[in-house]
Write a protein that holds these residues in place. Sequence first.
Motif, PDB file in Angstrom:
ATOM      1  N   LEU A 241       0.865  -1.183   0.000  1.00 54.45           N
ATOM      2  CA  LEU A 241       0.000   0.000   0.000  1.00 54.45           C
ATOM      3  C   LEU A 241       0.897   1.227   0.000  1.00 54.45           C
ATOM      4  O   LEU A 241       1.778   1.354   0.842  1.00 54.45           O
ATOM      5  CB  LEU A 241      -0.912   0.000   1.223  1.00 54.45           C
ATOM      6  CG  LEU A 241      -1.871   1.186   1.329  1.00 54.45           C
ATOM      7  CD1 LEU A 241      -2.929   1.099   0.232  1.00 54.45           C
ATOM      8  CD2 LEU A 241      -2.538   1.231   2.690  1.00 54.45           C
ATOM      9  N   GLN A 242       0.663   2.117  -0.942  1.00 50.41           N
ATOM     10  CA  GLN A 242       1.472   3.326  -1.069  1.00 50.41           C
ATOM     11  C   GLN A 242       0.709   4.519  -0.504  1.00 50.41           C
ATOM     12  O   GLN A 242      -0.390   4.834  -0.956  1.00 50.41           O
ATOM     13  CB  GLN A 242       1.846   3.582  -2.527  1.00 50.41           C
ATOM     14  CG  GLN A 242       2.801   2.553  -3.093  1.00 50.41           C
ATOM     15  CD  GLN A 242       3.198   2.870  -4.523  1.00 50.41           C
ATOM     16  OE1 GLN A 242       2.480   3.554  -5.242  1.00 50.41           O
ATOM     17  NE2 GLN A 242       4.351   2.386  -4.927  1.00 50.41           N
ATOM     18  N   LEU A 243       1.304   5.143   0.503  1.00 49.31           N
ATOM     19  CA  LEU A 243       0.780   6.387   1.047  1.00 49.31           C
ATOM     20  C   LEU A 243       1.395   7.544   0.268  1.00 49.31           C
ATOM     21  O   LEU A 243       2.615   7.674   0.206  1.00 49.31           O
ATOM     22  CB  LEU A 243       1.113   6.504   2.532  1.00 49.31           C
ATOM     23  CG  LEU A 243       0.674   5.341   3.427  1.00 49.31           C
ATOM     24  CD1 LEU A 243       1.108   5.594   4.861  1.00 49.31           C
ATOM     25  CD2 LEU A 243      -0.822   5.111   3.346  1.00 49.31           C
ATOM     26  N   ILE A 244       0.571   8.377  -0.324  1.00 51.65           N
ATOM     27  CA  ILE A 244       1.040   9.448  -1.203  1.00 51.65           C
ATOM     28  C   ILE A 244       0.590  10.784  -0.625  1.00 51.65           C
ATOM     29  O   ILE A 244      -0.575  10.959  -0.266  1.00 51.65           O
ATOM     30  CB  ILE A 244       0.499   9.273  -2.633  1.00 51.65           C
ATOM     31  CG1 ILE A 244       0.930   7.907  -3.184  1.00 51.65           C
ATOM     32  CG2 ILE A 244       0.988  10.395  -3.542  1.00 51.65           C
ATOM     33  CD1 ILE A 244       0.323   7.588  -4.534  1.00 51.65           C
ATOM     34  N   CYS A 245       1.545  11.716  -0.533  1.00 52.50           N
ATOM     35  CA  CYS A 245       1.268  13.052  -0.013  1.00 52.50           C
ATOM     36  C   CYS A 245       1.824  14.078  -0.992  1.00 52.50           C
ATOM     37  O   CYS A 245       3.014  14.022  -1.343  1.00 52.50           O
ATOM     38  CB  CYS A 245       1.892  13.221   1.376  1.00 52.50           C
ATOM     39  SG  CYS A 245       1.546  14.819   2.154  1.00 52.50           S
ATOM     40  N   HIS A 246       0.978  14.996  -1.422  1.00 49.34           N
ATOM     41  CA  HIS A 246       1.389  16.073  -2.327  1.00 49.34           C
ATOM     42  C   HIS A 246       1.074  17.412  -1.683  1.00 49.34           C
ATOM     43  O   HIS A 246      -0.031  17.618  -1.168  1.00 49.34           O
ATOM     44  CB  HIS A 246       0.669  15.964  -3.671  1.00 49.34           C
ATOM     45  CG  HIS A 246       1.312  14.969  -4.593  1.00 49.34           C
ATOM     46  ND1 HIS A 246       0.901  14.790  -5.893  1.00 49.34           N
ATOM     47  CD2 HIS A 246       2.332  14.105  -4.398  1.00 49.34           C
ATOM     48  CE1 HIS A 246       1.639  13.853  -6.468  1.00 49.34           C
ATOM     49  NE2 HIS A 246       2.502  13.421  -5.573  1.00 49.34           N
ATOM     50  N   TRP A 247       2.063  18.295  -1.724  1.00 55.98           N
ATOM     51  CA  TRP A 247       1.878  19.673  -1.253  1.00 55.98           C
ATOM     52  C   TRP A 247       2.447  20.580  -2.327  1.00 55.98           C
ATOM     53  O   TRP A 247       3.601  21.003  -2.279  1.00 55.98           O
ATOM     54  CB  TRP A 247       2.572  19.863   0.090  1.00 55.98           C
ATOM     55  CG  TRP A 247       2.082  21.066   0.824  1.00 55.98           C
ATOM     56  CD1 TRP A 247       0.922  21.747   0.624  1.00 55.98           C
ATOM     57  CD2 TRP A 247       2.744  21.720   1.907  1.00 55.98           C
ATOM     58  NE1 TRP A 247       0.813  22.783   1.503  1.00 55.98           N
ATOM     59  CE2 TRP A 247       1.914  22.790   2.307  1.00 55.98           C
ATOM     60  CE3 TRP A 247       3.938  21.502   2.584  1.00 55.98           C
ATOM     61  CZ2 TRP A 247       2.264  23.641   3.329  1.00 55.98           C
ATOM     62  CZ3 TRP A 247       4.274  22.353   3.603  1.00 55.98           C
ATOM     63  CH2 TRP A 247       3.447  23.401   3.990  1.00 55.98           C
ATOM     64  N   ASP A 248       1.645  20.852  -3.333  1.00 56.41           N
ATOM     65  CA  ASP A 248       2.101  21.529  -4.539  1.00 56.41           C
ATOM     66  C   ASP A 248       1.970  23.038  -4.412  1.00 56.41           C
ATOM     67  O   ASP A 248       1.208  23.556  -3.589  1.00 56.41           O
ATOM     68  CB  ASP A 248       1.296  21.050  -5.746  1.00 56.41           C
ATOM     69  CG  ASP A 248       1.463  19.565  -5.997  1.00 56.41           C
ATOM     70  OD1 ASP A 248       2.553  19.041  -5.680  1.00 56.41           O
ATOM     71  OD2 ASP A 248       0.513  18.929  -6.483  1.00 56.41           O
ATOM     72  N   GLY A 249       2.719  23.738  -5.294  1.00 63.24           N
ATOM     73  CA  GLY A 249       2.604  25.184  -5.402  1.00 63.24           C
ATOM     74  C   GLY A 249       3.660  25.970  -4.673  1.00 63.24           C
ATOM     75  O   GLY A 249       3.618  27.196  -4.684  1.00 63.24           O
ATOM     76  N   GLY A 250       4.621  25.319  -4.028  1.00 63.09           N
ATOM     77  CA  GLY A 250       5.656  26.028  -3.298  1.00 63.09           C
ATOM     78  C   GLY A 250       7.023  25.866  -3.940  1.00 63.09           C
ATOM     79  O   GLY A 250       7.238  25.012  -4.808  1.00 63.09           O
TER      80      GLY A 250
END
Length: 539
Positions: A241-250
């Motif tokens: 299971l892949q936990l994916i976190c994106h915090w885009d725009g910086g």
Amino acid sequence: MAAGGPAPEPRILLWLGVLLARWVAAESEAAVVGEVHENVSLQCGNISRPRGLVTWYREDVEPVFLLSSNSSLPPAEPRFSLGNASSLHIEGLRLQDEGNYTCREVLNETQWFRVCLQVASGPYQNEVNISATGKLPNGTLYAARGTQVAFSCSSSSRPPPVVEWWFRAPDSRIEPFGNNLAASSFALLQVSQNLQGNYTCVAMNMLSSRRHEVTTELLVYYPPPSSPQCWAETSPGWTTLQLICHWDGGYPEPHLLWTEEPGGVVLGESTLGVQSLKRFQLSNGKKFKCLGSHILGTKSEASCVLQIRSPSLLSDPMKTCLVGGNVTLTCQVSDAYPSAKILWLRNLTQPKVTIESSDHYIISQHGQSSTLTIRNCSQHLDGGYYVCRAENLVGIREVDIWLIVKEPLSIGGVVGTSVSLLLLALGIISVLVFYHNPVFCRKGRNLSREEDNGDVMVLVDSEEEEEEEKEDAAVEDREEEEEHKRVALRKETVRHGHIHQVTALVNGNLEQMGNGLQALEDDLRELQSDVVQEEGGPV
């Protein structure tokens, strides 16, 4: 010594000659620029013609002898030498060497030549100051977008240098920012992303044309404008299971940290925000948290939380299909996170064999809802139960669906069934009427008995007739009481045992028609038999 008086001293004559050279030969004055610690040569007039006796002096409060082509006169300092029999060569130039020099040449006549020596120094280093937010380990400066940034640059030089600022954005040409004779400073009130690049301070000595420049890279950083987004996905091989976190725009990319909650156990950290978990690390309802941080500080921190869940299933437990018709079985998955894989299975001769799409079985899925359509139903092949299975890495759920395949009813059968239902309903109504009105039954039996007695003539005495009437009354009372009990028992049986079957038949529920009709017919047949026996009993 001549009789006319004492001769003037040579120093006075020399000074007078220097003054005369200033007045007469001012137009022939030459200017030479030299740099500190470098070598320089001062020319004595035109060096292409034949030379006479050459003597060099330094102009000060009074002339100072430096060097002569007369070998009997040593130079004032070892740094001074004569080049080309006339030029003054100075090694290791010093700042104090700056000034005016005079060359006296004696050939056919005495000539004076004046040279002005200027000594330049630097610039050796530039001092650059940028009021940025911070500095990276490699020395690169960075500032937060929208803040004020001040620039200043200075350099030590003689004479004071001209200082210029040049800016070069990535993949663009150099642009000037301005200049100042002693220092250059300016401020960007709200630094933006397009002002990120290389800032170069250039200091130039206008006397010697020597340049010195320093380039400093300035990055403009900003945090992401929104909150991080996190979700879970199953790997292609269904192994992790892949936990994916994106915090885009910086800019630059924030630092992302995955933890297991509660407790805050660190699972991994990177700028990619992807963390892989094995099946044994998962359980229903477990929560995971992604914490994002930016280089600009704690104000640029944010987080998101996800919770994994095993699937739940909803479906009709029973479906009916007529032979030769079509039927659709539906299975709805809920609460599954990550999304579940839905399979249809058949359990007949082999346990839970997976069903594949074909001309007979059509499987379609929309989101987390799956349907199985069975075409051209067959009692032999399609009757029985089917299994809908939903599976993700957190858990597995199954639900059974029973399929009944029936022969379709003909028109004659439908008519016959309707008639049977009508007769059955009339019979039940009659039973109920007899139960509630037992007088009708008693009158009916008396009427029959009177008709029978009319055909037989018997002579009896009056006393015997009275006794017989008493006996008949007692028998009738007992029969009436027994009949009342039997009819009540029959009524309760019919009412509580099979009235719901009759209602189902009247409403058209064909599935219960067979069993309900058979049970009601048996009860009525038994009831009629009891009535006949009662009527044919002894009177």
